[in-house]
Scaffold this active site. Sequence first.
Site, PDB file in Angstrom:
ATOM      1  N   LYS A  77      37.385  54.910  49.871  1.00  0.00           N
ATOM      2  CA  LYS A  77      36.336  54.810  48.847  1.00  0.00           C
ATOM      3  C   LYS A  77      35.318  55.951  48.967  1.00  0.00           C
ATOM      4  O   LYS A  77      34.890  56.525  47.973  1.00  0.00           O
ATOM      5  CB  LYS A  77      35.626  53.461  49.007  1.00  0.00           C
ATOM      6  CG  LYS A  77      34.683  53.096  47.882  1.00  0.00           C
ATOM      7  CD  LYS A  77      34.047  51.749  48.181  1.00  0.00           C
ATOM      8  CE  LYS A  77      33.415  51.159  46.966  1.00  0.00           C
ATOM      9  NZ  LYS A  77      34.333  50.401  46.121  1.00  0.00           N
ATOM     10  N   MET A 103      35.754  48.721  36.796  1.00  0.00           N
ATOM     11  CA  MET A 103      36.280  47.583  37.544  1.00  0.00           C
ATOM     12  C   MET A 103      36.325  47.821  39.055  1.00  0.00           C
ATOM     13  O   MET A 103      37.232  47.333  39.730  1.00  0.00           O
ATOM     14  CB  MET A 103      37.679  47.224  37.011  1.00  0.00           C
ATOM     15  CG  MET A 103      37.687  46.882  35.535  1.00  0.00           C
ATOM     16  SD  MET A 103      36.546  45.532  35.118  1.00  0.00           S
ATOM     17  CE  MET A 103      37.511  44.151  35.711  1.00  0.00           C
ATOM     18  N   LEU A 143      33.787  48.079  42.757  1.00  0.00           N
ATOM     19  CA  LEU A 143      32.460  47.931  43.363  1.00  0.00           C
ATOM     20  C   LEU A 143      31.932  49.312  43.703  1.00  0.00           C
ATOM     21  O   LEU A 143      32.638  50.123  44.308  1.00  0.00           O
ATOM     22  CB  LEU A 143      32.580  47.132  44.656  1.00  0.00           C
ATOM     23  CG  LEU A 143      32.322  45.633  44.604  1.00  0.00           C
ATOM     24  CD1 LEU A 143      32.332  45.074  46.016  1.00  0.00           C
ATOM     25  CD2 LEU A 143      31.002  45.337  43.928  1.00  0.00           C
ATOM     26  N   HIS A 160      27.151  42.686  32.256  1.00  0.00           N
ATOM     27  CA  HIS A 160      28.091  41.644  32.694  1.00  0.00           C
ATOM     28  C   HIS A 160      28.106  40.514  31.665  1.00  0.00           C
ATOM     29  O   HIS A 160      27.045  40.062  31.219  1.00  0.00           O
ATOM     30  CB  HIS A 160      27.675  41.109  34.071  1.00  0.00           C
ATOM     31  CG  HIS A 160      28.626  40.080  34.570  1.00  0.00           C
ATOM     32  ND1 HIS A 160      29.857  40.415  35.109  1.00  0.00           N
ATOM     33  CD2 HIS A 160      28.572  38.727  34.547  1.00  0.00           C
ATOM     34  CE1 HIS A 160      30.502  39.298  35.408  1.00  0.00           C
ATOM     35  NE2 HIS A 160      29.746  38.263  35.091  1.00  0.00           N
TER      36      HIS A 160
HETATM   37  C1  GRF Z   1      32.526  44.035  29.031  1.00  0.00           C
HETATM   38  O1  GRF Z   1      32.683  42.661  28.719  1.00  0.00           O
HETATM   39  C2  GRF Z   1      31.514  44.209  30.117  1.00  0.00           C
HETATM   40  O2  GRF Z   1      30.496  43.269  30.086  1.00  0.00           O
HETATM   41  C3  GRF Z   1      32.339  44.018  31.368  1.00  0.00           C
HETATM   42  O3  GRF Z   1      33.563  44.652  31.064  1.00  0.00           O
HETATM   43  C4  GRF Z   1      33.794  44.585  29.662  1.00  0.00           C
HETATM   44  C5  GRF Z   1      34.093  45.972  29.185  1.00  0.00           C
HETATM   45  O4  GRF Z   1      34.458  45.990  27.824  1.00  0.00           O
HETATM   46  N1  GRF Z   1      31.666  44.549  32.516  1.00  0.00           N
HETATM   47  P1  GRF Z   1      34.602  47.369  27.054  1.00  0.00           P
HETATM   48  O5  GRF Z   1      35.620  48.213  27.824  1.00  0.00           O
HETATM   49  O6  GRF Z   1      33.263  48.024  27.024  1.00  0.00           O
HETATM   50  O7  GRF Z   1      35.097  47.028  25.687  1.00  0.00           O
END
Ligand code: GRF
Length: 198
Positions: A70, A95, A97, A114
């Site tokens: 990382k 996706m 941390l 989120h």
């Molecule tokens: C969204 O629901 C955001 O809140 C979450 O991941 C999703 C990403 O959606 N963290 P997008 O790729 O922006 O359409």
Amino acid sequence: MVNQMKKNIAIFASGTGSNFQAVAKACQEGIINAWVSLLVCDQPEALVISKAKKLKIEPFVFTVKDYQNKEAYEEAILAQLKGNHVDFVVLAGYMRLVGSTLLEAYPNKIVNIHPSLLPEFPGMNSIKRAFESGVGETGITVHYVDSGIDTGPIIAQRAVRIDENDTLESLEEKMHQVEHELYVEVLKGLCEDKEDEC
Ligand code: GRF
């Protein structure tokens, strides 16, 4: 005092990029007092990459397995951020941390969105888990990023009602709509109100 200097933002995303697009467009239209100089993406096949290209935003695409650990891939990201003079980081469906390399380089300058009313439903599949739990409302949270999973200080939240006739798909659609509005509103505020925030 309103800060007239445009902030330089990097957006990190791994997937579809609807939030990336909403924020980048709001910057390009002058709604947010910032410009997006870089997309950081860890998924070479992600749809967000073509969205960035259409908006003439440079993508830095990497694959985690090309790095030893990382720290190594975050050092590579950091070199890109510094090379592009980025001063604020916006996570939009990234996706992974964020580790200490980036957290220490950008203290209180990394935000995330989120799809739940944190601290409820942190982590993955939050919309589905809220829907299946039978709660009457869920919502969206924008927060600063720390080393935990969706645990950093909350900046803003907006509730979304779960109606009796909602399906998971209709709820997801409502949630994304609210995300796009809320993220733009919050970033607009952070980039204009106080010089030391965005
Ligand atoms: C969204 O629901 C955001 O809140 C979450 O991941 C999703 C990403 O959606 N963290 P997008 O790729 O922006 O359409």
